[in-house]
Design an enzyme around this catalytic site. Sequence first.
Site, PDB file in Angstrom:
ATOM      1  N   ASP A  34      23.501  13.218 118.373  1.00  0.00           N
ATOM      2  CA  ASP A  34      24.886  12.940 118.778  1.00  0.00           C
ATOM      3  C   ASP A  34      25.129  11.433 118.875  1.00  0.00           C
ATOM      4  O   ASP A  34      24.195  10.638 119.036  1.00  0.00           O
ATOM      5  CB  ASP A  34      25.189  13.583 120.132  1.00  0.00           C
ATOM      6  CG  ASP A  34      25.206  15.098 120.058  1.00  0.00           C
ATOM      7  OD1 ASP A  34      25.317  15.635 118.943  1.00  0.00           O
ATOM      8  OD2 ASP A  34      25.093  15.737 121.122  1.00  0.00           O
TER       9      ASP A  34
HETATM   10  N1  URA Z   1      21.167  18.304 121.712  1.00  0.00           N
HETATM   11  C1  URA Z   1      22.313  17.661 122.022  1.00  0.00           C
HETATM   12  O1  URA Z   1      23.112  18.143 122.816  1.00  0.00           O
HETATM   13  N2  URA Z   1      22.533  16.459 121.456  1.00  0.00           N
HETATM   14  C2  URA Z   1      21.672  15.857 120.595  1.00  0.00           C
HETATM   15  O2  URA Z   1      21.924  14.760 120.107  1.00  0.00           O
HETATM   16  C3  URA Z   1      20.488  16.551 120.286  1.00  0.00           C
HETATM   17  C4  URA Z   1      20.247  17.774 120.857  1.00  0.00           C
END
Ligand code: URA
Length: 241
Positions: A106
């Site tokens: 993310d």
């Molecule tokens: N889970 C999430 O919520 N975000 C990420 O970046 C990776 C795994």
Amino acid sequence: MQSRRARLDRFISSRMGISRRDVRQLLIQGRIAVDNCIACEMHHPIGQFSRVTLNDEVLQADTALYVMLNKPAGVVSATRDAQHQTVLDLLNRKDKGNLHIVGRLDFNSTGLVLLTNDGAWSRRLTSPEHKVAKNYLVTLKKPITPDYAQAFAEGMYFPYEDIQTQPAQLHINSQFTAEVILTEGRYHQIKRMFGRFQNPVLGLHRTKIGCIHLDPTLAPGESRDLTETEIACSQASNSVN
Ligand code: URA
């Protein structure tokens, strides 16, 4: 770029616009080589990175690229984005246009991102059926209680996708931090899992994918090629976790 299952006769026939009977003649005459050896079999398997020559002229010779990056927060896991800096923008290499991302992080998540031009390798590391472990250090807003671990291990129902998540491990490191190990990568998976406990994720940092650890000497934004050892261990089917 050839798939893993390409056959030499089909490849030469389509690349040169000639019949497979003509390919046979070229093979008999010893004019085709794969990875520097004269080929004789029509069915000789060729992969994406096989070096194929006809009369010593190179028809295919891609080099496999494997890169790790320490992703900083505020960077998009995409190859291009109109608004934000992307992980590709952080790389300073001529061949970066050939790379794709192996499992996204993310925008505000940090840590290990792998990039490659080897589609078979990235599929194996990311597809849920291979169950390659991904380790994350997570910082939470509220205290973590021991009941979280069981809920993560049992898996959670995600109605939007209509799936039950695979068993995940949660190890509590301190009141507000835990290590989570997933074998799949559903959309915002860790945030949604802690969301079930109304506990917002403040920080999410990926430290490991399969056998590949984030190199602690890489500052945020820095990258390097994987070592031969890292590539070999990630290709060994029994040692990805
Ligand atoms: N889970 C999430 O919520 N975000 C990420 O970046 C990776 C795994």
